[in-house]
Every structure is written in C-alpha cells, then in structure tokens.
Design an enzyme around this catalytic site. Structure first.
Site, PDB file in Angstrom:
ATOM      1  N   LYS A  12     -41.135  21.792  72.466  1.00 40.94           N
ATOM      2  CA  LYS A  12     -41.683  23.159  72.519  1.00 40.94           C
ATOM      3  C   LYS A  12     -40.584  24.124  72.093  1.00 40.94           C
ATOM      4  CE  LYS A  12     -45.439  24.174  74.466  1.00 40.94           C
ATOM      5  NZ  LYS A  12     -46.685  23.636  73.914  1.00 40.94           N
ATOM      6  N   THR A  57     -45.227  18.508  74.775  1.00 43.29           N
ATOM      7  CA  THR A  57     -44.383  19.691  74.597  1.00 43.29           C
ATOM      8  C   THR A  57     -44.672  20.697  75.712  1.00 43.29           C
ATOM      9  OG1 THR A  57     -45.925  20.880  73.147  1.00 43.29           O
ATOM     10  CG2 THR A  57     -44.382  19.357  72.088  1.00 43.29           C
ATOM     11  N   ASP A  58     -45.887  20.689  76.217  1.00 42.74           N
ATOM     12  CA  ASP A  58     -46.215  21.576  77.335  1.00 42.74           C
ATOM     13  C   ASP A  58     -45.372  21.243  78.564  1.00 42.74           C
ATOM     14  OD1 ASP A  58     -48.323  23.649  78.324  1.00 42.74           O
ATOM     15  OD2 ASP A  58     -48.284  22.111  79.890  1.00 42.74           O
ATOM     16  N   PHE A 158     -11.049  43.137  45.077  1.00 41.18           N
ATOM     17  CA  PHE A 158     -11.610  41.942  44.427  1.00 41.18           C
ATOM     18  C   PHE A 158     -11.285  42.000  42.946  1.00 41.18           C
ATOM     19  CE2 PHE A 158     -15.225  39.361  42.662  1.00 41.18           C
ATOM     20  CZ  PHE A 158     -14.784  38.156  43.159  1.00 41.18           C
ATOM     21  N   ARG A 175     -12.495  48.742  47.992  1.00 43.55           N
ATOM     22  CA  ARG A 175     -13.960  48.680  48.146  1.00 43.55           C
ATOM     23  C   ARG A 175     -14.325  48.539  49.620  1.00 43.55           C
ATOM     24  NH1 ARG A 175     -16.088  42.498  46.608  1.00 43.55           N
ATOM     25  NH2 ARG A 175     -14.783  41.450  48.141  1.00 43.55           N
ATOM     26  N   GLN A 223     -14.017  35.203  51.141  1.00 43.22           N
ATOM     27  CA  GLN A 223     -13.624  33.866  51.556  1.00 43.22           C
ATOM     28  C   GLN A 223     -12.340  33.897  52.378  1.00 43.22           C
ATOM     29  OE1 GLN A 223     -14.914  34.542  48.535  1.00 43.22           O
ATOM     30  NE2 GLN A 223     -15.809  32.713  47.560  1.00 43.22           N
ATOM     31  N   ASN A 249     -22.434  38.966  51.648  1.00 47.64           N
ATOM     32  CA  ASN A 249     -21.603  40.087  51.212  1.00 47.64           C
ATOM     33  C   ASN A 249     -22.549  41.268  51.027  1.00 47.64           C
ATOM     34  OD1 ASN A 249     -19.708  41.776  50.112  1.00 47.64           O
ATOM     35  ND2 ASN A 249     -18.816  40.215  48.762  1.00 47.64           N
ATOM     36  N   HIS A 251     -23.455  44.334  49.838  1.00 46.80           N
ATOM     37  CA  HIS A 251     -22.863  45.191  48.822  1.00 46.80           C
ATOM     38  C   HIS A 251     -23.121  46.676  49.090  1.00 46.80           C
ATOM     39  CE1 HIS A 251     -22.014  41.543  46.734  1.00 46.80           C
ATOM     40  NE2 HIS A 251     -23.266  41.284  46.446  1.00 46.80           N
TER      41      HIS A 251
END
Lengths: 299, 299, 299, 299
Positions: A12, A57-58, A158, A175, A223, A249, A251
């Site tokens: 469940k 599952t109950d 970068f 940036r 990274q 990322n 932007h």
C-alpha cells in the site's frame, strides 16, 4: 510458457499518517506519508491469481496505523525499521520489505504563554524522506530530501567548456546559481546488533552541511558544487557512506534591457521553467559500495 | 449580428521575475510571478482582428522587466502600482489595468561571518499574493496568501448541527482542526493622493493576526474560526476594510484500532485528501463595501 | 462590533463519485467530482459557533452518494439540479445551493464481441464541467470545459499592433496559434416549468462548434478567434445566452537555427511554458445579461 | 581524499520541441519533451570545476532543435537514436548517452474538406515515452507509456489471501478493478547492423495488447492481470524481451447506503485518492536479461 516472472513487489502506497502525542497540554505532531513494498514468494499470484501467499495491501495499511499506536513514531527511520522487520519476520512468504516515508515539517504557532501548545503551522518547503529496506539479514537505511531550493546570486562562473558546431552559449563570469536539491544518502547502520543513531540529528546535520557547502563554494560548475556538498556530508562524520544528488540547474537569464536604453548590471533576471540542466552524481566514502539507484528522476 | 462583446481583458501572465539588489557584498532578492490584464477599447480586435488598439502582451512582459530595473521592487504592491499606472496613463485605448503578483519568500543561508551575503534558501510554504487594479481614477489594492497550512490538535468541537435523513456524522467533542488558509484582504488605500502604507509590514501583521486567531480560538466550527481570523485582521488597524477566506476543512479521521485490540485516544489519524469541507466567507469593516470576488475557488 | 459578515457559503467539495449502471452485461459509467456550496441563514455559526442552522458538510457528501442511487446520473447537469433543489427545498436555513461538477470521459475498450461490455479507458484531455445554482426561485445552469488543447500550424498572423518604448516584438505573418480552451457557457433554462434540454447533446454541440471555429478561423489575433468561437456557440441554437473564455496563448517560438547554418522554414519550434498571453472575454446573445464571473483564473 | 566520485550524468532536461512538417496544405505535427543525459570522463569538472571535458547542456539543447531540422522526427525512437549516436561518436569525453523522450498525441480537427489540414486537438491521456541508451557499442531501446487509465466494472475478485492480526478486509467476489497503467518495455534491437523496426507500429501493438489483456482477463488479483498484460505484449511478436509495470490499484469503495434505507447493488462508488495499492513487476521472455530499472516510482 515463453515468459518468466522477474523482480516484483507490492504493497500500500501513500498511507497518510498523523500521529499526535499528548504530553499534558503540550502536544507533539508527526506527519508522514508511508509507502510499503513487499516481495517474496509471489509466483502463484501472478500466474494464476492465487492469493494464498499475499498479505493484502489493506493489511499493510492497517499495520502502519496500528504500529503508530503500539510503537509510536520516535522518528520516521525508526518507525520504518519497525514496520520492515515486522513484515519480513511475521510472514513466511515475505522475504523483503521496503518502507518509504515522506515527512512533513511543522513548527509551533507562538502563543501567549498559557502553556497550551497544540497549534502548528507547516514549515519548510523541502520534503524529508527515508527508505528502509530489510531482507531478513541486512538493513539498508537511506535518508534524504527533495526540493530544497537554494540560490547564490554571485560567486558562480561557467566557462572553458567544449565548443562544437552547435555551441552558442556565451561564457559567464558572474551568474546566478540556483537549484532544487534532491539528495539521498545511505547510512552505515546495517544490522540489528549495531546501536541505532539519532536519525533526526543525522538528518539535520546532513541538511546543514548541504546548505553550508552550497553557500560556501565559489562555483565553476554545478558539478563542482554537487561534489563539495557530497563530500561535506560524508566528511562530517562516519555515518554516511554514500550520497547521491539530482540537481536541476534552474536557469536565471539576464534580461536584455538595451532595447529600452537600460543597462542590466546583474539585477533583472527571467527565471525559466524548462528546459533545465540536470546534474546527477554519487559521492562515496572510499571503499564504500554504490547502492543508491543511479536515477532519481524519470521523464 | 446577434451577439455582443462583454467584459474582456488580455495581457501576459506569469512573468517570472527575479530582482537582485546589490548592496556591496550583501545582496537582496525579490522573486515574483507577475500577471498583467488590460482592458479598454478592444471591440475591433475581437470583431475583425485589427490590433490597432492592442499593446502586445509581449510588450507588457518587457515592461515588467524594464520597470524592475527603472523603479526597483520595493514591494510587490508598489511594483504593481507602478505597472498599473503606466499602462492606463500611457495608452489611450487601455482604460483599466489589473496586476497580480505572487511572491516567493527566501531567507539567508547563515554564513561564517565573512560579510558575503548572497546565498538564499526558499522558505515558507504559503504564497504571498497581491492584486492591484487601476481604472485611471480609483485604485484597488488587495493582498493575501494562499496555502498557509495550520492545525490545532485539540480545542475543536463540532456538534449541535442539523440532522436530516442523510446525516450519519457523529458529534465530536475533541477533534483536530486543520486547514490551508487562503485569504484576500482589501486595503483602504485608493487614491494617489493618500500616503502609501508599508505594504510589507501590513502583510506581516495580517499574517500574524491570522495565525494568532487560529491558534487562540477554541473552535465550535470552522466558520467561527474564520470569523475570528477576519475580525482580528480588521481590528488590528484601520488599513484593512474587507477580508475573504477560502478554508478547506482538512479532515483528519481517527483510525479505528479496536479490531487490533488497541485504544485510539486521539493519537492516530488518517489525513484525508478528498472530499474536504470548504468554508468561504467575507468579513467587512462596518460600512465598507464588499469588493473581493465571492469565489476564490473553481472546480 | 465593528465588523459584519459578508457573503458566505460552505459545503463538501470534491466528492468523487463513480456510478455504474448495469444493463445486463453491458455496463455504463459516470465519473464525477461533485462540489456542494450552500448559503443561507448562517450568522450564528460565524459569530458564536452555534451549528443549529448548519447541515453538516458530511451530510451533503452522503446526499451526493444517496442521490446517485435514488435518482441515477442521467447527466451531470440533471444530477446537479436534483441536488441543488433538494438542499434549498428541504432545509429552511439554506437559501441558495450551488453544485459544481467536473466529469471525466471514458470510452469502451473494444472487445471480441462476447457482449460483455464492462471495460473502459479514460479518454479526452479536457474536463467537462457544469455549475448549477438555485435560490428557490430561479436556476442558473452553466456548463463548460477546461483544458481543451488545440493548435493551428498556420493561418495565424499578428501585426499592426501598438508600438511603444517597450515594444520589441516582430510582426508575424505565419505563426502557430495554440491554446488550452477553458470556456463556461450559460444555458437559457432557468425555471422548473421549462422543459429540460438534452444536456449531453448541448455540451457536444458547444464543444464541436468551438473546435470548428478554432480550425476554421484565419486568425489575426487570438481575440478574434475567441470571438468567433463564442459567436458560433451562441448562433448554433437558442440555448446558450452567454459564453466566457479564458485562453492562454501557448507560445511556440521559432528556433533560430542560423548559427548552425540551417534555415528554419516554420518547422522547428520551442514550446514555452511561461509567460503566456492570457485572453479572456465574454460573448453575449444580444439582450442577454452577463452573469458568468469575469475571472476564470487566479494567480 | 576520503571520497570518490561514483556514477554521474548531466545534460539538458525537458527540451520542448514541436516539429511541423508541411506536405502542401497538409501539415503533420510531432510534439516531444526531450531529455539528454551524458556521462563519460567527468572527474575534473566534479573535483575542480574544470569544464574542459564538458559539452554544455545548452549545446545539447541546441542539438535537439538542430537535429529536428536536419533529420526530421520520423519517430521519437529514431530521433533519440540519432541524438544518442551523435553525442557518443562526436565527443571523445562522452562515453554514454541516454535520451528520454515523452511524446504527446494530437489528432486532426475534422474540417469541411477544403484540403487544408493544419488544425489539431490534443488527444489521449497517457503519455508515450521512450528511452534510448548508447555506450558506443550496444543500444538499449525502451519504450512505454504512463497513466493509461483503465477500469473494469466487474470480472474482478479478491479473496483467499493471508489473514493476520491486522487484517480486516472483507473478501470481494465482484469489485471494480481500476489502474493507471505505467509500463516500460525493452525492444530486442541493440545494434546498428540490425534493421530498425517500425517503432510507431510497435508502440501501437504493445498498447493494444495491454488494453485487450486488461479487458479480457477475469481477474483474481491485480498481479494476475499485470502478468497477463506483460505476457500478451511479449507473445505478440519477437520484438519485446522484457516489460515492467507499475500499477496503482485505484480503489473504488462501495458506499454504504443502508443508513438511508437504500441498497447499493454495485452501483455507487467512492473513488479514493490515497492510499492505493501499488503492484510492480517485470515479465521477461525466457532467456532474456532483466535490464529495466526495478523501480518506476519514487516517494
């Protein structure tokens, strides 16, 4: 028959549990979303629909709520360990249990000091998660968080990347770096014999290390920031052997204001939705095994 | 032609703006989602596609970013006022502008005291909103919040209600009361001549009053709690004339543990998704007009 | 007391009802999401928490399910009319009821002709909606749809618009026009005495008219397309007096491939998420009142 | 240094591409969401932020759009194969590429036969997906779908299961069986030398087999239905070697109408959101390897 049954599991999912603990007029709250996945000797139910080996599952749902009463919820991890052990040890046909828990944070609403502490407001945007797996012998305890949104408005560059026929990106020397941190880390604890760590403290420490490393890294690539965050978590103690990140990322594009006779000195940004860079990696303690699935994301 | 054109508006929706202000090595961030809706003399564009009266939605987007540079973003409300005034006063064919802004909160990530303050983590779960409307004469400034999730684990009852043929609900003398507060309140400010309030302080005060009233009310119905919250905001000063709430009753059902031989003494709850109660109402200062739309929700 | 209670309503929202009708081995399915909002003589519950006039939201939920058995679900509209009438006529303190229903479409999974028709697959992306309001005297029946996504890959232009200091958009003589149609239309039916239309047929006709007008209009602006769609629905019969649209302009930007030595002859587009244009308008039959709320959208 | 870098990948995710092909006045549309993940010789960028081996994610985005022009989009699978081959063969530092594509279906809006076929409406609720992986030697082509919602209103039972202390579920001899099918299947094609299958036909066949097996299975458990669906896909040809399903059991609970003096003869159901059963399994052609990740879902 030309087909065979491969790996399978059932249970469940998303049992929404709120557990209140009353300590006089001071109440405590745990707010969890618990998902159970069991596997074992399940060929018959797939092949011919015989449920003779199937705990419904109950029933797994009922067990979540009953255990919340019987054992309390000291922490999501400990609660998950209780549940996983129960399913594997109480049912002969269940050989492996995985319990995933998402936890929602609440903080108290300040009151006028009347000592009645039972009012809460949801806090934090990230979701804390854990995943407990038990196969009757070894434990695997993974914790983590999803969507911890962070941003550095400078100290990110970068440049120096590969340029091919399809490269148009301009190099950036100042940036915005922004991401929604999703991380999963694996604790060393793996046997009932070992003393159980303070899971809440371990989570808080990992989260704090991630934030500090994000803020403190002068970043030449996402990274690099990822690697620093992972190393910081592992080096902060001897409890975490492996950590995996999935970092979009997010932007933020500098808006071109020149057509309006204005200069945009790293002040006005358009925050884009899609596409986004997606950086994923695992950092391991030397000698540790890589056990966290390599793919936190799906299309 | 048997049809006529009724009310209409157009503009660019969901302009995602991040504005960084650099105060030496201390940076400030404003993170907004800005939606523009303009109306005016627009029959031709509907009837025959002539755009001679149409300022393009792309231009409204550019204006958002240009104004972020030219005027800064002292507050979402003030930014919206600049924008709304601009569209109505600069374009003859635009007679009314409505600017809706959703604002996302960030807090600083603590650093080691190097004085470089440019790292942020998103905070808070609720979204702050405002809506500025200007028709060349009068202003309407509405502020509010969406999804401020709160819970009282006691001090809530529900009994004494109407019972008809379809009533099965048992009366409750100690229940959880939980909701996601959505609220919109209208400020009295309505003319350029009047001094402009401190919008951020006004928002903080309203939010604090809502939380305090939720926590401090011994509740016999969610309607009563709603009314107390609204009254608290209005009575906290003379700035808010009207407030409207949309409050889902987030049901927490006590799980029946008796089949397992356990007693559930208000400890273990199932948090349900749907259906939910939905309580909506407006509270007005005596003598004030009701101007906030009566329906915050849609199917 | 310096505050007064304004407009208010309450009820159970999002009751998920699936109604199966068994006609031998051929089954029929209706899949609805029903939201009830009641208003009336409700001052006391707001002021002091007395529920003596309050029919519990739990009872409104029970009524939805009981009525599905007692009256069946011939159509969402008719089901909503039954419910609204019941609440207003059976409870003295309820003066007005509004029932909103969202309906999900299913189609049959083709079978080998064994005559056992009980397998279904969800179909369609748009959601059909209706809203029934009754105050004891007059009815208001609104129907509509949300998120009917359509696209013309040509026959759309946009030029001749106002240009101001912030305008940079280039005129377009062949562009993609794409939107997610949200529409609400009001039927003329307003009294129990009048014969009830075939609501499903009326919906199908309106949807077909919208699609045909979208496809068949050579568009100089999305407003023009909107107006044609609205006019088409109203002119297709005498049942619809008013229709309101909320149309995001789902921008598809031609990708600049020149840096790669490629010519993009209206072939390769980037489909953007945000921001988007948002065009909203009402079209009315001459002489009809405008009763549909002017704002289908919220921030 | 006590940490080592484990598996890692990066790229641009969710590039939204719409490709129009103009065949006179008949247009064709492909609507894709393309996500690129590259891995290779990436130690430096993680350790010190040197991007000398990094093809920017922005370039991977540009490549998607340029390839849509250069190669067209015959099918999502073929487009993904072009992209994956390009990244691995053109960049020495990239050793492995994975391209995931989500595809959105459109159908034509019927027109009056003027031969101008450029109007489309989004159709279908499921999303078609594929995932292409290439390491310079072998290919892995996985296809699938997400959220194909199906329902049988009878021919489903659930009984004969394990009962423990926490079991309260009543056995069911006639219940609704409903799920949102998510499936991933792996094609046998794995080398450039092999002829390329008709990917669209292969998808259509797998989807049809899944629907037919769902409808045609008298189900004693959702696991049994899953297994039949998987077996049907594999046995329908020799192209699919492995298929994995993630099937939520979308519970429909029979509403108890007895308090209202009504009998609910499998007619009126409450459709629940959470929790839900979750059944996951892989079916393999005899002798085939299990390569599809065992976990389609995450908390």
């Amino acid at each position: 028959m030309p087909t065979i049954l491969g790996q399978n599991q059932y249970g469940k999912a998303e049992n929404r549990l709120v557990r209140i603990t009353r300590d006089g007029t001071t109440h405590h709250i745990k707010d969890l979303n618990v998902s159970i996945a069991l596997s074992g000797d399940m060929d018959d139910v797939h092949h011919c629909g015989s449920n003779a080996h199937v705990l419904p599952t109950d029933t797994t749902k009922n067990t979540v709520y009953a255990f919340a009463k019987e054992h309390g919820v000291a922490s999501a991890e400990q609660f998950g360990i209780h549940l996983a052990r129960h399913f594997v040890t109480s049912q002969e046909t269940i050989h492996r249990a995985r319990v995933r828990i998402e936890e929602y944070a609440w903080e108290r609403i300040p009151r006028g000091g009347d000592g009645r502490e039972h009012s809460f407001v949801r806090s934090g945007r990230e979701r804390r998660v854990c995943e407990i797996t038990y196969d009757g012998g070894r434990w695997q305890v993974i914790a983590g968080l999803t969507d911890l949104t962070v941003l550095n408005s400078t100290d990110s560059e970068f440049w120096g990347y590969v340029k091919d026929r399809y490269t148009t990106l301009k190099e950036a020397y100042d940036r915005i770096l922004a991401t929604d941190v999703s991380a999963r880390w694996r604790y060393r604890w793996s046997a009932d014999a070992a003393p159980m760590p303070d899971w809440d403290a371990a989570y808080a420490r990992a989260r704090a290390e991630i934030l500090a490393a994000f803020a403190g890294t002068y970043s030449l690539s996402l990274q690099q920031t990822l690697h620093r965050m992972g190393t910081a978590v592992i080096e902060s103690g001897d409890l975490v052997d492996e950590i995996r990140f999935s970092l979009p990322n997010n932007h933020h594009f500098l808006v071109d204001l020149e057509p309006f006779g204005l200069k945009n000195d790293n002040e006005v940004y358009f925050a884009a939705d899609r596409p986004y860079g997606l950086i994923e990696a695992t950092v391991l303690r030397e000698g540790a095994e890589a056990l966290i699935p390599v793919d936190l994301t799906l299309v």
